[in-house]
Each structure stands twice: as structure tokens, then as C-alpha cells.
Design a protein around this motif. Structure first.
Motif, mmCIF file in Angstrom:
data_model
loop_
_atom_site.group_PDB
_atom_site.id
_atom_site.type_symbol
_atom_site.label_atom_id
_atom_site.label_comp_id
_atom_site.label_asym_id
_atom_site.label_seq_id
_atom_site.Cartn_x
_atom_site.Cartn_y
_atom_site.Cartn_z
ATOM 1 N N MET A 117 0.827 -1.210 0.000
ATOM 2 C CA MET A 117 0.000 0.000 0.000
ATOM 3 C C MET A 117 0.861 1.259 0.000
ATOM 4 N N ILE A 118 1.960 1.224 0.746
ATOM 5 C CA ILE A 118 2.889 2.356 0.728
ATOM 6 C C ILE A 118 3.435 2.549 -0.680
ATOM 7 N N ALA A 119 3.791 1.436 -1.342
ATOM 8 C CA ALA A 119 4.313 1.520 -2.705
ATOM 9 C C ALA A 119 3.267 2.069 -3.676
ATOM 10 N N GLU A 120 2.002 1.699 -3.478
ATOM 11 C CA GLU A 120 0.945 2.213 -4.354
ATOM 12 C C GLU A 120 0.772 3.719 -4.195
ATOM 13 N N VAL A 121 0.873 4.196 -2.957
ATOM 14 C CA VAL A 121 0.783 5.641 -2.723
ATOM 15 C C VAL A 121 1.995 6.352 -3.331
ATOM 16 N N TYR A 122 3.166 5.740 -3.207
ATOM 17 C CA TYR A 122 4.374 6.282 -3.846
ATOM 18 C C TYR A 122 4.178 6.375 -5.360
ATOM 19 N N GLY A 123 3.492 5.381 -5.948
ATOM 20 C CA GLY A 123 3.222 5.413 -7.386
ATOM 21 C C GLY A 123 2.396 6.626 -7.777
#
Length: 477
Positions: A197-203
Motif C-alpha cells: 500500500m505504501i508503494a501504491e501511494v508512492y506510485g
């Protein structure tokens, strides 16, 4: 003469760090390694702590050097190597001694080993250790399962080396057999979801808002001061801030987008399915890592379908923060629901409030609201977190942001396997009238499975047409 408080086999990085931690906390530790030269290297590296280290290259001498009843930590690769080590140790062990396995073992393997050694009078502790190399050295979260009597023998050492939260050791006995390794598996499943989820927000930040890594890092540092405060948010800021010394480029931009996995996330998704507990954020995270590994296929597909059209998004950083908080709550709710069901079915009586407590420091998923989770489970029934007042209020305040982010993701072609799954889970969980009535009608039509009715008791069947002929469609020219 026996004089070590505890023994440890396996002096790779994690084993070495645990051994140093034990010695630093004032306990004498005997150490052994298959490759004898590593023992010498460890003693040399231990510095002043070497005075509390008993190095033994001979296995029999190693075991004889430990006070009875003996507690012997093994830090070897999960699977067959653990079974092989157990067999090597057995001829030298005596009734009441215990083997303490601190690797990431599948909990069913731990159940099997526990039963096998119990019949021989030898204790077996399957211990989940979270916190990585740094945690092992300075204080991990420790989740203990197995033989209760032998847990009490090892308890002083394990509690001494554990992380502390306001002076309280993040270490606890959770139940017999594989209980400790099971809880560690679910911890890792939640960790998978949190990271994804953190990576998706970073995206969104990178591709939707055009932010550079250093700008993203600043946002995560700010978020770490608020409700998202956690170890993973903290290290995300550091990862995004790192610069490659050779090129001067942000290091994250040079890291290949292929995520690895060692199996615990997949195990947690599998056991959730076996227990019929929805854990869709964990499943989404596991799938995302698998897709990330398909780099060549992804590049081929991008050529066929075209790159993401890069639709502009108007999401604020505040909305992204709230969406991440809502998704995180859903992930924890699912993980704790899996543990609650397993506890019921396996008779472990897992103390979920204690689990939340020992995750407050040392472990990878430590976060600010674990105190609230602990309070939610202390002395009460194991309810889903989405029904607990504190978390009801948090979800009411933040699920709208999650909805905005998922909608923006669909419009802008951003893959959201975890945030999307979190929203779907939340919406399905709070929907009083779902659509499974149609599925039950279909199942009864083709398989006479029966269904319950809302207006009558018992199992019923529909008065469906006797037969339906499905003819093959004519090919179109």
C-alpha cells in the motif's frame, strides 16, 4: 563443566546478532557453527562481549557446556535443515531440554516437530523473531509457541533480549505447537500488505503528481509524525532520500522493480483461504510481488497495450495519507481475523491483545495504533477491528479518501491490488444485504445445493426449469 545459560547454533548474520544481544544482556552463551572457522570469526568480532561467549566446535562439547535443563537456539534455514539439525542434537539431549527454532518456519512443520519431540521428552519452541538484523542485535519482537515448561526455562533470556515498549518486553508465550510461528506468519502477511500500500501511494506521488524521490521522502517524514507513525513509514522516508554515490541519482530510481519474497506472505494468504477468512489485502500484496517478478512479460504487454495514458490526478497529499491509514486498518483487521479463527479452530486461545502489545516495538509492522488494538482485544471477545469503536471512527473519517484514491487509480490506470482490495473488503463487510442470494440460487440450479430463506427456516430448493439446452454459437464470418 556446564556454565552457559543458553546455546545457539548458526552464526550467520541473524544468529550472530542474537548471540551478541544475549551476551550484552549479561547472559553467558555457548555458540556452535557447522563451519568452525565462523566460530573463531564471531569470537573475534564480539570484542569485550567474548568473555560471555563459550565457543565450541564440537557438537557434544557444545551441548555439555550448557546448564540443564538446556535451551538451545537453532538458526538454520527453514525446512529440511531444521529436521536434520534436530536429529543431530537428539543423541546428546536429555529429558527436559529444549530446542528453540527461531527461523521463519511453516507453522505446520513446527506442529509436527513439537509432537515428535514431545514423545521423546524434549521440548520444542517455535519462535517468531521480527525486526530484521538490527532487531536481532538490539531487541526484536519475539513470538513464542511450543512447550510451556521449556518456555519458562528460556523466558529470562528471551525477555531480556526482546525490544521494550515503555519498559515492557515485546516477548510473550502464545500457545502450544506452532502458535508462535503462525503469529509470525500473519505478522509477515500484514507486513506485505502494508509495504504494498505504501508503494501504491508512492506510485501516485511519482507518476500522478510528478514528485521527485526527495519530495516524496519529505512527505513520508511528515506522515511519520501523525497517525501513520510506524517503522515502515519511517524507513520509506530514508529509502526515498538515499542517493547513489557513483551517479548522484536517487537510489530508488536505480533499483529494479522486481520484489522478492521468502514465502511467509504466501503462507499467510494460503492459511487465510484454508480457514475461510477473507484476507484480500494480503492476497493482493502477494500477487503484486509475483507480477513484479514478471518484468519481461510486463514490458511486452506494455508494448502491446501502450503505456499508461498518464491521466492527471487531482488528489491531495492529505487524501493519500487518509487513504493509506484506512487501507492499513483493513489489513490489520484481516490479519487479526485470521489469527482469531485459527485460535478457535486449533484450540490455541491466542491472546490477541498480547500479540498487539508485543508488536508495539522491535517488529517491522510496529505502529502508533497497536496500543488501540491491544486495548480492543484485552479481556473481550475477538471481534473484527472494523466493529471496534475506535476503529469505526477512524474508518468513518478516512474511507472516503480511500474511495477517492481507488477511483483515481481506476481512471488513471494505476494498479492498486492492495488499496483496491481494502476498499472492496470494507464495502462488502459493511453491506447488510449482499448479492450472494443470486449465487445461492445459481448453485441450487446447477447442483441442487439448497439455500436458506429469509422468511422460513430450513434448507430449500428452487422450482427451476428441468433442463436447459445450450447450443454452440454459430461462428461469425
Amino acid at each position: 563443566m556446564s556454565h552457559a545459560d543458553i546455546g545457539l547454533i548458526g552464526l550467520a548474520v541473524m544468529g550472530s546478532n542474537l548471540a551478541l544481544n544475549i551476551a550484552e544482556k549479561g547472559h553467558t552463551i555457548a555458540v556452535h557453527n557447522r563451519t568452525a572457522s565462523r566460530i573463531d570469526d564471531f569470537v573475534a568480532m564480539a570484542g569485550p562481549l567474548a568473555e560471555r561467549v563459550v565457543p565450541k566446535a564440537d557438537l557434544a562439547e557444545f551441548i555439555a557446556s550448557i546448564r540443564r535443563p538446556r535451551s538451545i537456539i537453532i538458526m538454520v534455514k527453514a525446512g529440511k535443515p531444521v529436521d536434520e539439525m534436530i536429529e543431530q542434537l537428539l543423541p546428546y539431549l536429555e529429558e527436559g531440554d529444549a530446542i528453540i527454532e527461531c527461523g521463519n518456519s511453516l507453522y505446520t512443520d513446527t506442529d509436527r516437530r513439537f509432537a515428535y519431540l514431545q514423545g521423546k521428552g524434549i521440548g520444542y519452541l517455535g519462535v517468531g523473531v521480527s525486526g530484521g538484523e538490527e532487531g536481532a542485535r538490539h531487541g526484536p519482537s519475539i513470538m513464542v509457541g511450543g512447550a510451556k515448561a521449556q518456555w519458562h526455562n528460556a523466558e529470562p533470556v528471551l525477555k531480556a533480549i526482546a525490544a521494550k515498549f515503555k519498559g515492557e518486553p515485546c516477548c510473550a508465550y502464545l500457545g502450544e505447537g506452532g502458535a508462535g510461528h503462525f503469529v509470525k506468519t500473519i505478522h509477515n502477511g500484514i507486513e506485505y500488505g502494508d509495504m504494498q500500500m505504501i508503494a501504491e501511494v508512492y506510485g501516485f506521488m511519482r507518476d500522478g503528481l510528478g514528485m521527485k524521490p526527495a519530495e516524496c521522502a519529505e512527505v513520508f517524514r511528515k506522515w511519520n509524525e501523525g497517525p501513520l507513525n510506524s517503522y515502515l513509514i519511517e524507513i520509506t522516508g530514508h529509502v526515498l532520500d538515499a542517493v547513489d554515490p557513483e551517479s548522484g541519482t536517487a537510489l530508488v530510481e536505480l533499483i529494479l522493480d522486481k520484489a522478492g519474497q521468502k514465502g511467509t506472505g504466501r503462507w499467510s494468504a494460503i492459511v487465510a483461504q484454508e480457514l475461510a477468512v477473507p484476507a484480500t489485502t494480503i492476497e493482493g500484496a502477494v500477487a503484486a510481488r509475483s507480477i513484479s517478478a514478471m518484468k519481461d512479460e510486463r514490458l511486452e504487454a506494455e508494448k502491446l497495450y501502450g503505456a499508461r495514458r498518464g491521466a492527471e490526478i487531482s488528489l491531495s497529499l492529505d487524501t493519500l495519507e487518509k487513504a493509506l491509514l484506512a487501507g492499513k486498518i483493513a489489513a490489520y483487521a484481516q490479519g487479526f481475523a485470521v489469527m482469531a479463527k485459527a485460535s478457535e479452530e486449533k484450540g490455541w486461545n491466542l491472546p490477541l491483545g498480547t500479540v498487539a502489545k508485543i508488536w508495539r516495538a522491535g517488529c517491522i509492522i510496529r505502529s502508533r495504533f497497536l496500543d488501540q488494538m491491544s486495548a480492543a482485544y484485552e479481556g473481550g471477545p475477538a471481534r473484527n477491528l472494523l466493529l471496534v469503536p475506535d476503529f469505526v471512527e477512524l474508518m468513518k473519517a478516512n474511507h472516503g479518501a480511500l474511495r477517492e484514491v481507488v477511483a483515481a487509480g481506476a481512471h488513471g490506470e494505476f494498479p492498486l491490488p492492495c488499496l483496491g482490495a481494502a476498499l472492496s473488503y470494507f464495502d462488502a463487510y459493511r453491506q447488510g444485504l449482499g448479492t450472494a442470494n443470486l449465487i445461492q440460487g445459481q448453485r441450487d440450479f446447477f447442483g441442487a445445493h439448497g439455500f436458506e430463506r429469509s422468511d422460513k427456516d430450513g434448507v430449500h430448493h428452487g422450482d427451476w426449469p428441468a433442463t436447459i439446452q445450450v447450443e454452440a454459437a454459430e461462428p461469425q464470418v
